[in-house]
Design an enzyme around this catalytic site. Structure first.
Site, PDB file in Angstrom:
ATOM      1  N   SER A  81       0.838  -1.194   0.000  1.00  0.00           N
ATOM      2  CA  SER A  81       0.000   0.000   0.000  1.00  0.00           C
ATOM      3  C   SER A  81       0.873   1.243   0.000  1.00  0.00           C
ATOM      4  O   SER A  81       0.399   2.335  -0.226  1.00  0.00           O
ATOM      5  CB  SER A  81      -0.925   0.001   1.215  1.00  0.00           C
ATOM      6  OG  SER A  81      -0.159  -0.003   2.391  1.00  0.00           O
ATOM      7  N   HIS A  88      -2.723  -4.249  -5.021  1.00  0.00           N
ATOM      8  CA  HIS A  88      -3.067  -3.761  -3.688  1.00  0.00           C
ATOM      9  C   HIS A  88      -4.481  -4.182  -3.296  1.00  0.00           C
ATOM     10  O   HIS A  88      -5.462  -3.696  -3.859  1.00  0.00           O
ATOM     11  CB  HIS A  88      -2.937  -2.233  -3.660  1.00  0.00           C
ATOM     12  CG  HIS A  88      -3.264  -1.630  -2.337  1.00  0.00           C
ATOM     13  ND1 HIS A  88      -3.763  -0.355  -2.196  1.00  0.00           N
ATOM     14  CD2 HIS A  88      -3.165  -2.126  -1.086  1.00  0.00           C
ATOM     15  CE1 HIS A  88      -3.963  -0.098  -0.910  1.00  0.00           C
ATOM     16  NE2 HIS A  88      -3.612  -1.158  -0.214  1.00  0.00           N
ATOM     17  N   GLU A 137      -6.329  -2.590  -6.469  1.00  0.00           N
ATOM     18  CA  GLU A 137      -5.583  -1.639  -7.291  1.00  0.00           C
ATOM     19  C   GLU A 137      -4.436  -2.395  -7.959  1.00  0.00           C
ATOM     20  O   GLU A 137      -3.661  -3.068  -7.286  1.00  0.00           O
ATOM     21  CB  GLU A 137      -5.018  -0.505  -6.424  1.00  0.00           C
ATOM     22  CG  GLU A 137      -6.075   0.479  -5.967  1.00  0.00           C
ATOM     23  CD  GLU A 137      -5.496   1.598  -5.089  1.00  0.00           C
ATOM     24  OE1 GLU A 137      -6.034   2.713  -5.124  1.00  0.00           O
ATOM     25  OE2 GLU A 137      -4.505   1.363  -4.362  1.00  0.00           O
ATOM     26  N   ASN A 189      -6.072   5.033  -1.109  1.00  0.00           N
ATOM     27  CA  ASN A 189      -5.567   5.465   0.196  1.00  0.00           C
ATOM     28  C   ASN A 189      -5.267   6.956   0.218  1.00  0.00           C
ATOM     29  O   ASN A 189      -5.453   7.626   1.223  1.00  0.00           O
ATOM     30  CB  ASN A 189      -4.315   4.682   0.576  1.00  0.00           C
ATOM     31  CG  ASN A 189      -4.669   3.337   1.177  1.00  0.00           C
ATOM     32  OD1 ASN A 189      -5.842   3.063   1.435  1.00  0.00           O
ATOM     33  ND2 ASN A 189      -3.671   2.509   1.381  1.00  0.00           N
TER      34      ASN A 189
END
Lengths: 679, 431
Positions: free
Chosen positions: A434, A455, A467, A505
């Protein structure tokens, strides 16, 4: 006549649905028109004594309405009128079937959903197959609309008010066996026997005495206490309870379920014409809502996501190695074993750490077996796909290896050296990270082109988003392989750029920091979280910090601040060493926010910010960062950005995503407006 | 003729029945050992020609347990599999079948081993209760049913215990421990000698564990419900718990017997699997085999003295292979009972006993006690009957390399009055 054909067997006409231009049958305007014509001819044909409607495709009966047509209606300026007209057209055909002078039987094998089930419901009897692909249901609410071809009337009439209502409201589907138990089907058989069994059912329905037997058998499937609920007083009590449940789940932001309740309760026992007229009106009303537009758009965006693999060919992957046994590793193991059906050689650092992964996968399968979602044998098979070990044994044949160890550049690089020593040349390595840059991770690899970011979101077995992050040296083949693997795991992949925080994120932290700043200004944490849940998020941003984990969050914030500097200022309280004191874990495993503790830290009086202002600020932060990502090309389109935020953060699907929601709000909300619209 | 080798192998930990592995059926133990085998050995599973597993207490819900284990382990469905049963030598029989298949050109790569879950040995309704059920199902009217119910007696609930009946020889009516008592009586083997032998077995096993000797053989098991890893044999007693062996009561002759639970093999769950192939095939994969198989032999004798099976089978093996006992640098004699192994040692060394009692031309030759069961045996490690033979071969193959000796013997006694024996060899082209 192109979408159907007739095969006459004795006096039974088999009306076979087989659209040559499509993989699956869907119920569009052209098929409706064609069916009306065909049925008109069959009604008067003296050589025909009964009709069996079945599919000529192995992929199912009718998968539902033509979503392309539906999508076009939803965004048309006269959506309401067009929706109403479409419902009228469908209802007319269903009435023709229901009023048909000869017995009509639906022979259902495979998907029989939405309009497909409404057609089967209009038939005089239904025979279903035992094939595992056989599914009957009305999933219209998933698209924000009500069933419009008579389903709101015929389903509850057939299987009872309570079960019918529950079926529509949950968008669930039933297997062939369940359909038989419910009285939704009159007979049940292996797929090979279906035409014959359907014919026999049609013959029964054509004989007065046997017809009564069929009806009696159907009635027996409804328990007496459920029949009691059809009485006026109890019916309305049931409606109140169901309505309260829907409100609890949706906070009234979805109009379609409420319309369904009103339709079914209000017209129960009433005339067909009035019920269907009201249903057509409800379809017109709901299809023209923004909710329906957004949900249908998300559905198509999901299809776009699948296209990100492009046309690059790749060998079918049968073995996916997995390195890492933490929370992420075990969640990924579940998703691989349960959905992808690939062999999973698993590497951990010790046997002690491998056990819990096996346990998690088995517990997951055991729960599915217990809930009768899958057979015991297939649950066992899925579990048995895993082979644990402390070395790379079994990785030799892996097409892809997912590395999901802790976030340490050094550790991950060391693993790639080990992997490259044993993997075949074409094998792809997907790293679940991440915060680390793919290019950094690829440094030192013999074949950096095989490394791609993948991800997952916590908990990985549940969250649908993945992702996919190509580094600057990743090969298109490797990226396509990872996209395909994500799809095989029933995940929604979104390709994003190798920038700090990637997409989700980064946007989420911008939003959470805005929440933290408000709390720092003295706004009670409960009000901030309340505004977010009222907006439609499953949980507020302050509680989210606890759910993600205080340490993880701190690390992510630190990482993003290093990258984006002053643009993402964090208030003092969020950096406290004893931040964990702000949260308490409840018995149910959910975290609660200790607002008083936080208020004690900030020491500011409540400035009296209104909920509307809080929501405005939270959304503005989210939209601003989203638009920046779009401008910087972190994600290819506004549509994929919206999709990622809905599937990765729980952004309310009815609002369609940040960019889409931003368009519907007053201009000037949030940062620079991108020139690209929604895709 | 092709030189036949044990390419490599793996076993599960041997786990006392009713403990950590009780949640694993024989088919699941077999699956896990096969999965571990193909993780460990870089042989493409598709190149396997046959899977043969020994199993004594065959599960009623997996009647060909080898096939179930092989399919569940993900081996290609095109590879056939079958289960063999020759009591305690079942998994040696699996290896012998592999040898025969390879020698006759029917196969080139065979997985041979065994799997046994004595935790899951069944309890069976006794015949009276079975009859009661039959009558009940035939009773149609209420009075008839009441009459059947009235015939119920508590004694009908006494189960037949599968494991006890399985360990009893129907041809001589003796349970295995009683055959050991017989040998102890006839040869004057004392309780103290047996307990000392048992203690030594535990000590040798404990030493082997402490220097990680079994790490090369064992792959962990994961057992529900918690799936905690089982990484080591759990029957080995340390000094403190091994000493009170003398306090145990004899089991098979309660009055004046000498055979106790402590100086007998343990009842255990476990599985083992080996890859049997040819020297040439191993070379083609570029893998150095563990050991060459010199030969195997099975022989029969009186069921009452089945414990002497190693003597007759080894004599046959020596005659067939032209070896002498003195050629073997390491010897594994399965420790079904301390009394039985001690009896064998006397026979091995005594022409008089061997010829008078067993009708052999002469004794096979003495066994150097320092070379016997150097890592302990079934008294310490346990005896999952269907898997023990393959375990002995695996342990022996590793020990040849460990001690740098040229050849070794593995032999065991078999309920029903039989013995099995294998000779293995290290050469320049093995590990």
């Amino acid at each position: 006549m192109t979408r159907t054909r007739i095969e006459l067997n004795g006096r039974v006409a088999h009306l076979i649905l087989d659209d040559p231009g499509a993989k699956v049958n869907t119920l569009g305007a052209e098929l409706l028109a064609e069916l009306a014509g065909v049925l008109g001819a069959l009604a008067t044909d003296p050589a025909v004594g009964a009709v069996v409607i079945r599919s000529g495709k192995s992929t199912g009966f009718i998968a539902g309405a033509d979503l392309n047509e539906l999508g076009a209606i939803a965004v048309a300026p006269d959506a309401r009128e067009r929706g109403l007209a479409a419902a009228r057209l469908g209802q007319a055909l269903m009435n023709t079937i229901e009023d048909f002078p000869k017995p009509v039987v639906a022979a259902v094998n495979g998907a029989c959903l939405g309009g497909g089930l409404e057609l089967a419901l209009a038939c005089h009897g239904r025979a279903v197959s035992s094939d595992p692909s056989t599914k009957l249901g009305l999933p219209e609410l998933r698209f924000g609309i009500v069933p419009g071809f008579g389903g709101t009337r015929r389903l509850p009439q057939l299987i009872g008010l309570m079960r019918g209502l529950e079926g529509i409201l949950s968008s669930r589907s039933w297997s062939g066996r369940q359909a038989l138990k419910l009285g939704l089907a009159d007979d049940y058989c292996f797929p090979e026997q279906l035409p014959e069994v359907a014919e026999a059912l049609a013959a029964k329905l054509g004989d007065a005495a046997l017809h009564r037997e069929v009806l009696a058998a159907r009635r027996k499937t409804l328990p007496a206490w459920m029949r009691l609920l059809h009485l006026p007083g109890l019916r309305h009590l049931l409606a109140m309870r169901v309505r309260a449940e829907v409100m609890k789940k949706t906070h009234g932001r979805y109009p379609a379920p409420l319309r369904v309740i009103r339709l079914v309760i209000g017209h129960w026992g009433g005339s067909r014409d009035r019920w269907l007229a009201a249903e057509a009106g409800a379809l017109g009303d709901t299809v023209s809502t923004r909710v329906a537009q957004n949900l249908i758009r998300l559905f198509f965006l999901g299809k776009d996501a699948a296209k990100q693999a492009g046309t690059i060919p790749g060998a079918a992957v049968e073995t996916v190695g997995l390195v890492g046994t933490g929370l992420m590793g075990s969640g990924i193991a579940v998703a691989l074993a349960d959905h992808a059906g690939v062999r999973v050689p698993l590497k951990g650092t010790s046997a002690k750490k491998l056990g819990p992964v096996l346990r998690k996968v088995w517990d997951y399968e055991a729960k599915r077996i217990k809930r009768r979602q899958i057979e015991r044998v297939s649950g066992l098979k899925r579990f048995q796909l895993l082979s644990p070990g402390t070395d790379y044994g079994g990785f030799r044949n892996a097409g892809v290896v997912i590395e999901a160890v802790q976030e340490s550049l050094e550790l991950k690089r060391r693993i790639y050296v080990e992997l490259e020593a044993i993997l075949p040349a074409a094998a792809v390595i997907a790293t679940n990270t991440s915060s680390l840059s793919i290019d950094d991770l690829a440094t030192g690899m013999a074949h950096p082109e095989r490394l791609v970011g993948m991800h997952f979101f916590m908990p990985a077995e549940v969250m649908p988003l993945v992702e996919v992050i190509p580094g600057s040296r990743s090969s298109p083949e490797a990226v396509a392989a990872v996209v395909r693997l994500a799809l095989a795991m029933d995940k929604t992949p979104v390709v994003v750029k190798d920038t700090p925080g990637f997409l989700v994120n980064r946007v989420l932290v911008a939003y959470a920091l805005e929440a933290a700043r408000m709390v720092g200004e003295g706004v009670p944490a409960s009000r901030v979280d309340g505004a977010a849940t009222a907006f439609g998020f499953p949980m507020g941003p302050v509680r989210l910090v606890a759910e993600v984990g205080v340490d993880v969050m701190r690390e992510v914030v630190r990482h993003l601040q290093a990258a984006y500097g002053d643009r993402l200022p964090a208030p003092a309280w969020i950096g406290r060493e004893d931040l964990a004191r702000a949260f308490t874990k409840g018995r149910d495993g959910k975290w609660a926010v200790n607002g008083d503790v936080i208020a004690g830290w900030t020491g500011k009086p409540d400035p009296g910010t209104t909920s509307a202002e809080i929501e405005q600020r939270l959304f503005a932060a989210l939209l601003d960062e989203s638009r920046r990502c779009l401008l910087e090309g972190v994600v290819a389109s506004a549509g994929l950005l919206d999709l990622a935020m809905v599937y990765g953060t729980g952004f309310p699907p009815d609002r369609g995503g940040p960019i889409r929601e931003g368009e519907s709000r007053a201009p000037g909300v949030g940062g620079p407006a991108p020139d690209s619209g929604t895709s | 003729m092709a030189e036949i080798v044990i390419l490599d192998g793996v076993r599960t930990p041997f786990v006392k029945a009713g403990t950590a592995a009780k949640g694993l059926t024989a088919q699941e133990l077999g699956r896990q050992v096969l999965v571990s085998l193909f993780r460990k050995v870089p042989v493409p599973p598709a190149e396997v020609d046959e899977v043969i597993l020994g199993c004594v207490a065959q599960p009623i819900d997996a009647t060909n347990v080898a096939r179930v284990a092989a399919i569940n382990a993900g081996l290609p469905l095109s590879i056939p599999a079958y289960t063999v049963q020759r009591n305690c030598s079942s998994s040696m029989q699996a290896v012998s079948n592999a040898i025969q298949m390879i020698e006759s050109g029917r196969a080139e790569v065979v997985v041979a081993g065994g799997t046994e879950s004595l935790s899951n040995a069944p309890l069976i309704y006794n015949p009276e209760f079975t009859e009661f059920f039959n009558r009940l199902s035939k009773a149609k009217t209420l009075p008839q049913r009441l009459a059947v119910f009235a015939s119920f007696r508590l004694g009908m609930l006494n189960p037949r215990i599968g494991i006890l009946e399985g360990l009893t020889d129907p041809t001589c009516g003796m349970i295995m421990g009683q055959t050991a008592e017989l040998l102890a009586r006839e040869l004057g083997i004392t309780r103290i000698q047996q307990d000392d032998f048992a203690l030594a077995s535990h000590r040798k096993a404990a030493t082997a564990v402490s220097r990680g000797r079994f790490g090369r053989e064992i792959a962990p098991l994961y057992a529900p419900p918690g799936f905690e890893a089982i990484e080591a044999d759990n029957g080995i007693r340390d000094e403190a718990t091994a000493r009170p062996l003398g306090d145990l009561h004899p089991v098979f002759d309660r009055h004046h017997g000498t055979v106790t639970a402590g100086n007998s093999s343990q009842i255990t769950d476990g599985a083992a699997a080996l890859i049997i192939t040819t020297r040439d095939r191993a070379a083609a994969w570029g893998i150095k085999p563990l050991a060459r198989i010199v030969g195997d032999a099975y022989a029969g004798l009186e069921p009452r003295r089945m414990g002497l099976g190693p003597v007759v089978s080894t004599a046959k093996l020596l005659a067939r292979t032209g070896r002498r006992m003195s050629d073997f640098g390491v010897v594994e004699i399965n420790e079904a009972f301390a009394a039985q192994v001690l009896a064998c040692l006397r026979f091995f060394d005594s022409d008089r006993l061997s010829s008078d009692r067993l009708g052999l031309p002469k004794a096979p030759g003495p066994v150097n006690p320092a070379m016997l069961n150097v890592n302990g045996g079934a008294i310490a490690l346990g005896h999952p009957v269907g898997s023990t033979g393959a375990r002995l071969l695996l342990t022996l193959a590793h020990e040849l390399k460990e001690r740098n000796v040229e050849s070794g013997l593995a032999t065991l006694c078999v309920g029903g009055g039989q013995g099995a024996a294998f000779a293995l060899e290290r050469t320049a082209w093995t590990q």
